[in-house]
Write a protein that holds these residues in place. Structure first.
Motif, PDB file in Angstrom:
ATOM      1  N   ASP A  30     -92.941   3.526 -21.632  1.00  9.49           N
ATOM      2  CA  ASP A  30     -93.638   2.661 -20.699  1.00  9.49           C
ATOM      3  C   ASP A  30     -93.404   1.184 -20.998  1.00  9.49           C
ATOM      4  OD1 ASP A  30     -94.536   5.059 -19.735  1.00  9.49           O
ATOM      5  OD2 ASP A  30     -96.551   4.866 -20.565  1.00  9.49           O
ATOM      6  N   VAL A  31     -93.753   0.367 -19.999  1.00 12.45           N
ATOM      7  CA  VAL A  31     -93.552  -1.079 -20.066  1.00 12.45           C
ATOM      8  C   VAL A  31     -94.853  -1.761 -19.665  1.00 12.45           C
ATOM      9  CG1 VAL A  31     -92.309  -2.985 -18.955  1.00 12.45           C
ATOM     10  CG2 VAL A  31     -91.095  -0.900 -19.516  1.00 12.45           C
ATOM     11  N   THR A  32     -95.159  -2.892 -20.309  1.00 13.22           N
ATOM     12  CA  THR A  32     -96.285  -3.713 -19.862  1.00 13.22           C
ATOM     13  C   THR A  32     -95.721  -4.905 -19.101  1.00 13.22           C
ATOM     14  OG1 THR A  32     -96.345  -4.998 -21.906  1.00 13.22           O
ATOM     15  CG2 THR A  32     -97.821  -3.115 -21.759  1.00 13.22           C
ATOM     16  N   VAL A  33     -96.443  -5.298 -18.072  1.00  9.94           N
ATOM     17  CA  VAL A  33     -96.083  -6.467 -17.279  1.00  9.94           C
ATOM     18  C   VAL A  33     -97.320  -7.346 -17.206  1.00  9.94           C
ATOM     19  CG1 VAL A  33     -95.434  -7.291 -14.987  1.00  9.94           C
ATOM     20  CG2 VAL A  33     -94.352  -5.244 -15.914  1.00  9.94           C
ATOM     21  N   SER A  34     -97.150  -8.639 -17.460  1.00  7.47           N
ATOM     22  CA  SER A  34     -98.248  -9.603 -17.344  1.00  7.47           C
ATOM     23  C   SER A  34     -97.880 -10.610 -16.265  1.00  7.47           C
ATOM     24  CB  SER A  34     -98.468 -10.344 -18.662  1.00  7.47           C
ATOM     25  OG  SER A  34     -98.854  -9.444 -19.664  1.00  7.47           O
ATOM     26  N   ILE A  35     -98.773 -10.737 -15.263  1.00  4.19           N
ATOM     27  CA  ILE A  35     -98.566 -11.686 -14.173  1.00  4.19           C
ATOM     28  C   ILE A  35     -99.894 -12.362 -13.879  1.00  4.19           C
ATOM     29  CG2 ILE A  35     -97.890 -11.970 -11.750  1.00  4.19           C
ATOM     30  CD1 ILE A  35     -96.327  -9.346 -12.020  1.00  4.19           C
ATOM     31  N   ASP A  36     -99.882 -13.685 -13.883  1.00  4.90           N
ATOM     32  CA  ASP A  36    -101.091 -14.461 -13.582  1.00  4.90           C
ATOM     33  C   ASP A  36    -102.308 -14.017 -14.382  1.00  4.90           C
ATOM     34  OD1 ASP A  36     -99.941 -16.245 -11.855  1.00  4.90           O
ATOM     35  OD2 ASP A  36    -100.629 -15.256 -10.028  1.00  4.90           O
ATOM     36  N   GLY A  37    -102.119 -13.729 -15.649  1.00  2.00           N
ATOM     37  CA  GLY A  37    -103.222 -13.338 -16.519  1.00  2.00           C
ATOM     38  C   GLY A  37    -103.663 -11.894 -16.385  1.00  2.00           C
ATOM     39  N   ASN A  38    -103.004 -11.127 -15.529  1.00  2.00           N
ATOM     40  CA  ASN A  38    -103.317  -9.707 -15.368  1.00  2.00           C
ATOM     41  C   ASN A  38    -102.242  -8.872 -16.047  1.00  2.00           C
ATOM     42  OD1 ASN A  38    -105.656  -9.974 -13.602  1.00  2.00           O
ATOM     43  ND2 ASN A  38    -104.195 -10.725 -12.105  1.00  2.00           N
ATOM     44  N   ASP A  39    -102.671  -7.876 -16.805  1.00  2.83           N
ATOM     45  CA  ASP A  39    -101.743  -6.982 -17.484  1.00  2.83           C
ATOM     46  C   ASP A  39    -101.693  -5.645 -16.759  1.00  2.83           C
ATOM     47  OD1 ASP A  39    -101.251  -8.871 -19.468  1.00  2.83           O
ATOM     48  OD2 ASP A  39    -102.878  -8.131 -20.728  1.00  2.83           O
ATOM     49  N   TYR A  40    -100.470  -5.145 -16.587  1.00  7.78           N
ATOM     50  CA  TYR A  40    -100.250  -3.862 -15.922  1.00  7.78           C
ATOM     51  C   TYR A  40     -99.377  -3.004 -16.814  1.00  7.78           C
ATOM     52  CZ  TYR A  40    -101.490  -6.770 -11.902  1.00  7.78           C
ATOM     53  OH  TYR A  40    -102.117  -7.637 -11.040  1.00  7.78           O
ATOM     54  N   ARG A  41     -99.577  -1.718 -16.737  1.00  5.54           N
ATOM     55  CA  ARG A  41     -98.736  -0.773 -17.472  1.00  5.54           C
ATOM     56  C   ARG A  41     -97.929   0.020 -16.451  1.00  5.54           C
ATOM     57  NH1 ARG A  41     -99.970   2.372 -22.745  1.00  5.54           N
ATOM     58  NH2 ARG A  41     -98.208   3.801 -22.845  1.00  5.54           N
ATOM     59  N   ILE A  42     -96.617   0.020 -16.621  1.00  2.00           N
ATOM     60  CA  ILE A  42     -95.753   0.809 -15.758  1.00  2.00           C
ATOM     61  C   ILE A  42     -95.373   2.059 -16.541  1.00  2.00           C
ATOM     62  CG2 ILE A  42     -93.573   0.908 -14.508  1.00  2.00           C
ATOM     63  CD1 ILE A  42     -93.672  -2.136 -14.296  1.00  2.00           C
ATOM     64  N   GLU A  43     -95.827   3.191 -16.038  1.00  2.00           N
ATOM     65  CA  GLU A  43     -95.513   4.467 -16.691  1.00  2.00           C
ATOM     66  C   GLU A  43     -94.143   4.914 -16.219  1.00  2.00           C
ATOM     67  OE1 GLU A  43     -98.747   7.166 -16.118  1.00  2.00           O
ATOM     68  OE2 GLU A  43    -100.172   5.793 -17.060  1.00  2.00           O
ATOM     69  N   CYS A  44     -93.209   4.959 -17.142  1.00  5.34           N
ATOM     70  CA  CYS A  44     -91.804   5.150 -16.836  1.00  5.34           C
ATOM     71  C   CYS A  44     -91.444   6.577 -16.438  1.00  5.34           C
ATOM     72  CB  CYS A  44     -90.964   4.710 -18.036  1.00  5.34           C
ATOM     73  SG  CYS A  44     -89.210   4.986 -17.848  1.00  5.34           S
ATOM     74  N   ALA A  45     -91.917   7.548 -17.171  1.00  3.51           N
ATOM     75  CA  ALA A  45     -91.550   8.953 -16.951  1.00  3.51           C
ATOM     76  C   ALA A  45     -90.026   9.113 -16.887  1.00  3.51           C
ATOM     77  CB  ALA A  45     -92.218   9.507 -15.698  1.00  3.51           C
ATOM     78  N   ARG A  46     -89.330   8.412 -17.768  1.00  2.00           N
ATOM     79  CA  ARG A  46     -87.873   8.476 -17.915  1.00  2.00           C
ATOM     80  C   ARG A  46     -87.100   7.996 -16.687  1.00  2.00           C
ATOM     81  NH1 ARG A  46     -86.545  10.597 -22.629  1.00  2.00           N
ATOM     82  NH2 ARG A  46     -84.399  11.043 -22.082  1.00  2.00           N
ATOM     83  N   ASP A  47     -87.765   7.254 -15.795  1.00  2.00           N
ATOM     84  CA  ASP A  47     -87.087   6.697 -14.629  1.00  2.00           C
ATOM     85  C   ASP A  47     -87.694   5.336 -14.315  1.00  2.00           C
ATOM     86  OD1 ASP A  47     -85.640   6.195 -12.360  1.00  2.00           O
ATOM     87  OD2 ASP A  47     -86.230   8.034 -11.307  1.00  2.00           O
ATOM     88  N   LEU A  48     -87.434   4.371 -15.183  1.00  6.91           N
ATOM     89  CA  LEU A  48     -88.018   3.046 -15.035  1.00  6.91           C
ATOM     90  C   LEU A  48     -87.640   2.379 -13.710  1.00  6.91           C
ATOM     91  CD1 LEU A  48     -89.841   0.906 -16.244  1.00  6.91           C
ATOM     92  CD2 LEU A  48     -87.858  -0.006 -17.458  1.00  6.91           C
ATOM     93  N   PRO A  49     -86.397   2.483 -13.222  1.00  7.61           N
ATOM     94  CA  PRO A  49     -86.094   1.831 -11.943  1.00  7.61           C
ATOM     95  C   PRO A  49     -87.013   2.282 -10.807  1.00  7.61           C
ATOM     96  CG  PRO A  49     -84.063   2.413 -13.035  1.00  7.61           C
ATOM     97  CD  PRO A  49     -85.179   3.037 -13.832  1.00  7.61           C
ATOM     98  N   ARG A  50     -87.254   3.570 -10.704  1.00  3.49           N
ATOM     99  CA  ARG A  50     -88.137   4.077  -9.640  1.00  3.49           C
ATOM    100  C   ARG A  50     -89.574   3.629  -9.882  1.00  3.49           C
ATOM    101  NH1 ARG A  50     -87.058   8.206  -6.269  1.00  3.49           N
ATOM    102  NH2 ARG A  50     -85.532   9.036  -7.718  1.00  3.49           N
TER     103      ARG A  50
END
Length: 121
Positions: A30-50
């Motif tokens: 997984d990857v974390t993304v921070s934008i404008d003070g908000n943190d999000y977690r992107i659950e990759c499931a072995r397909d980060l582009p999707r």
């Protein structure tokens, strides 16, 4: 190889940018993304582009209410990812055809050029 963290840049229709940061979560796909003070977690499931594609669509439709273009290798005409690359790199690494190097899905260099829209047929 490009680093496993960096800026997360979204381009609005008026060409202004919204910049945050992304980083691979240790011991995870997984990857974390921070934008404008908000943190999000992107659950990759072995397909980060999707996963990133759907994250950006949700961000633009449900939160920011504006069209966004992700400035990252996954959205660049020079980026290529094979099935083997997805298996071996957990969807995080492909190849930059321009620079002839391994490139992280969320990295973006100065030579970024958005992929042409797929034509319907």
């Amino acid at each position: 190889m490009t680093p496993d963290h960096g800026p997360f840049t979204l381009i609005r229709d008026d060409q202004s940018t919204l910049v945050g940061s992304w980083a691979v979560i240790d011991d995870s796909d997984d990857v974390t993304v921070s934008i404008d003070g908000n943190d999000y977690r992107i659950e990759c499931a072995r397909d980060l582009p999707r996963a990133v594609y759907w994250f950006v669509r949700n961000l633009e439709n449900k939160i920011l209410k504006q069209h966004l273009t992700l400035k990252a290798c996954t959205n660049c005409e020079h980026f290529q990812m094979s099935g083997m690359a997805i298996d071996m790199g957990r969807g995080h690494v492909g190849v930059c055809k321009l620079h002839q190097i391994g490139a992280r899905t969320l990295h973006a260099c100065d030579d970024f050029n958005v992929k042409p829209a797929a034509s319907g047929g």
